[in-house]
Design a protein around this motif. Structure first.
Motif, PDB file in Angstrom:
ATOM      1  N   TYR A  20      39.394  54.101  31.318  1.00 28.50           N
ATOM      2  CA  TYR A  20      39.565  52.646  31.237  1.00 28.50           C
ATOM      3  C   TYR A  20      41.001  52.308  30.861  1.00 28.50           C
ATOM      4  O   TYR A  20      41.656  53.079  30.169  1.00 28.50           O
ATOM      5  CB  TYR A  20      38.672  52.044  30.143  1.00 28.50           C
ATOM      6  CG  TYR A  20      37.215  52.430  30.191  1.00 28.50           C
ATOM      7  CD1 TYR A  20      36.357  51.859  31.124  1.00 28.50           C
ATOM      8  CD2 TYR A  20      36.690  53.342  29.280  1.00 28.50           C
ATOM      9  CE1 TYR A  20      35.007  52.199  31.151  1.00 28.50           C
ATOM     10  CE2 TYR A  20      35.345  53.687  29.298  1.00 28.50           C
ATOM     11  CZ  TYR A  20      34.508  53.112  30.238  1.00 28.50           C
ATOM     12  OH  TYR A  20      33.186  53.449  30.263  1.00 28.50           O
ATOM     13  N   VAL A  21      41.454  51.120  31.281  1.00 33.22           N
ATOM     14  CA  VAL A  21      42.724  50.570  30.803  1.00 33.22           C
ATOM     15  C   VAL A  21      42.566  49.076  30.555  1.00 33.22           C
ATOM     16  O   VAL A  21      41.748  48.402  31.185  1.00 33.22           O
ATOM     17  CB  VAL A  21      43.916  50.802  31.769  1.00 33.22           C
ATOM     18  CG1 VAL A  21      44.246  52.273  31.919  1.00 33.22           C
ATOM     19  CG2 VAL A  21      43.697  50.148  33.121  1.00 33.22           C
ATOM     20  N   TYR A  22      43.362  48.591  29.608  1.00 30.48           N
ATOM     21  CA  TYR A  22      43.479  47.160  29.344  1.00 30.48           C
ATOM     22  C   TYR A  22      44.854  46.695  29.784  1.00 30.48           C
ATOM     23  O   TYR A  22      45.849  47.408  29.577  1.00 30.48           O
ATOM     24  CB  TYR A  22      43.342  46.859  27.848  1.00 30.48           C
ATOM     25  CG  TYR A  22      41.922  46.787  27.355  1.00 30.48           C
ATOM     26  CD1 TYR A  22      41.061  45.761  27.753  1.00 30.48           C
ATOM     27  CD2 TYR A  22      41.437  47.744  26.468  1.00 30.48           C
ATOM     28  CE1 TYR A  22      39.758  45.698  27.288  1.00 30.48           C
ATOM     29  CE2 TYR A  22      40.132  47.687  25.994  1.00 30.48           C
ATOM     30  CZ  TYR A  22      39.306  46.661  26.412  1.00 30.48           C
ATOM     31  OH  TYR A  22      38.013  46.605  25.951  1.00 30.48           O
ATOM     32  N   LEU A  23      44.929  45.508  30.366  1.00 27.75           N
ATOM     33  CA  LEU A  23      46.206  44.885  30.676  1.00 27.75           C
ATOM     34  C   LEU A  23      46.851  44.463  29.372  1.00 27.75           C
ATOM     35  O   LEU A  23      46.226  43.763  28.569  1.00 27.75           O
ATOM     36  CB  LEU A  23      45.990  43.666  31.576  1.00 27.75           C
ATOM     37  CG  LEU A  23      47.215  42.801  31.860  1.00 27.75           C
ATOM     38  CD1 LEU A  23      48.286  43.584  32.599  1.00 27.75           C
ATOM     39  CD2 LEU A  23      46.798  41.563  32.649  1.00 27.75           C
ATOM     40  N   VAL A  41      49.851  48.675  31.047  1.00 25.37           N
ATOM     41  CA  VAL A  41      48.434  48.841  30.744  1.00 25.37           C
ATOM     42  C   VAL A  41      48.299  49.924  29.681  1.00 25.37           C
ATOM     43  O   VAL A  41      49.157  50.797  29.554  1.00 25.37           O
ATOM     44  CB  VAL A  41      47.600  49.198  31.993  1.00 25.37           C
ATOM     45  CG1 VAL A  41      47.597  48.051  32.997  1.00 25.37           C
ATOM     46  CG2 VAL A  41      48.063  50.487  32.640  1.00 25.37           C
ATOM     47  N   GLU A  43      45.527  52.691  27.916  1.00 27.20           N
ATOM     48  CA  GLU A  43      44.256  53.404  28.007  1.00 27.20           C
ATOM     49  C   GLU A  43      43.290  52.904  26.940  1.00 27.20           C
ATOM     50  O   GLU A  43      43.695  52.516  25.840  1.00 27.20           O
ATOM     51  CB  GLU A  43      44.518  54.897  27.798  1.00 27.20           C
ATOM     52  CG  GLU A  43      43.291  55.755  27.799  1.00 27.20           C
ATOM     53  CD  GLU A  43      43.592  57.206  27.487  1.00 27.20           C
ATOM     54  OE1 GLU A  43      42.689  58.022  27.714  1.00 27.20           O
ATOM     55  OE2 GLU A  43      44.704  57.534  27.025  1.00 27.20           O
ATOM     56  N   GLU A  93      37.789  40.208  35.960  1.00 26.62           N
ATOM     57  CA  GLU A  93      37.093  41.409  36.421  1.00 26.62           C
ATOM     58  C   GLU A  93      35.720  41.130  37.039  1.00 26.62           C
ATOM     59  O   GLU A  93      35.363  41.713  38.069  1.00 26.62           O
ATOM     60  CB  GLU A  93      36.945  42.379  35.246  1.00 26.62           C
ATOM     61  CG  GLU A  93      36.149  43.610  35.542  1.00 26.62           C
ATOM     62  CD  GLU A  93      35.818  44.413  34.292  1.00 26.62           C
ATOM     63  OE1 GLU A  93      35.664  45.618  34.429  1.00 26.62           O
ATOM     64  OE2 GLU A  93      35.699  43.820  33.202  1.00 26.62           O
ATOM     65  N   ILE A 112      42.145  54.176  38.977  1.00 28.28           N
ATOM     66  CA  ILE A 112      42.680  53.050  38.192  1.00 28.28           C
ATOM     67  C   ILE A 112      43.773  52.336  38.980  1.00 28.28           C
ATOM     68  O   ILE A 112      43.831  51.121  39.014  1.00 28.28           O
ATOM     69  CB  ILE A 112      43.225  53.538  36.828  1.00 28.28           C
ATOM     70  CG1 ILE A 112      42.112  54.154  35.977  1.00 28.28           C
ATOM     71  CG2 ILE A 112      43.935  52.408  36.083  1.00 28.28           C
ATOM     72  CD1 ILE A 112      41.065  53.189  35.487  1.00 28.28           C
ATOM     73  N   CYS A 143      41.553  47.170  35.713  1.00 29.46           N
ATOM     74  CA  CYS A 143      41.585  47.080  34.254  1.00 29.46           C
ATOM     75  C   CYS A 143      40.263  46.515  33.737  1.00 29.46           C
ATOM     76  O   CYS A 143      39.548  45.842  34.480  1.00 29.46           O
ATOM     77  CB  CYS A 143      42.700  46.138  33.795  1.00 29.46           C
ATOM     78  SG  CYS A 143      44.347  46.549  34.392  1.00 29.46           S
TER      79      CYS A 143
END
Length: 171
Positions: A20-23, A41, A43, A93, A112, A143
């Motif tokens: 997973y990644v977050y912006l 981004v 992790e 998303e 990703i 993301c």
């Protein structure tokens, strides 16, 4: 993407290997350069050391034993930059085109960071824009909370901003 450096290829491989990644940031790379883009981004992992809690009693059974997905110490950050983009779209998303196995009419590689040979976004770009001076490329970042589509003539430069710390990972 055959002309990318070894560190850049390794950075893309690392990015595509995380779950997973977050912006964390999206901005114009350099205000002196028209249509440059920088995306950072970070992790995220299932944090087994924490539990999800809610002040809503009706969710107690649903959340029992749940752990949050979050960025914790040791998670990597990645920077993607385009010296020139044609268009980009940030989509929430849940409403974006992110079918787990893609759509039959779309063709891409990557997890990703997806690189599309055929996509709805490319179709839109070709239908609604013109005067292109090269082949239009489509990259999509998947993301948590956001999907980011970028159309450009060149692939992004990708860097790992923080080294991985593999000692803490349980996944």
């Amino acid at each position: 993407m055959g002309d990318m450096s070894e560190p850049e290829a390794a950075a893309i491989e690392q990015l595509n290997s995380v779950k997973y990644v977050y912006l964390r940031e999206i901005s114009e790379l350099d205000k002196r350069v028209f249509n440059s883009l920088r995306i950072v981004v970070e992790e995220a992992v299932i944090n087994e050391a924490a539990v999800v809690v809610s002040d809503r009693p009706e969710l107690a059974n649903v959340l029992a034993g749940a752990h949050p997905i979050e960025s914790i110490e040791g998670c990597q950050k990645f920077e993607l930059s385009w010296k020139h983009y044609l268009a980009y779209l940030v989509t929430e998303e849940l409403v974006g085109s992110n079918a787990p196995n893609g759509y039959d009419e779309e063709v891409y590689t990557g997890k990703i960071l997806r690189v599309y040979a055929k996509s709805h976004f490319l179709d839109h770009m070709m239908r609604d824009t013109g005067g292109h001076i090269g082949d239009v490329l489509h990259h999509k970042l998947i993301c948590l909370d956001h999907l980011i589509d970028v159309a450009s003539y060149d692939p992004p430069e990708v860097k790992v901003l923080t080294p991985p710390d593999m000692t803490w990972r349980t996944q």
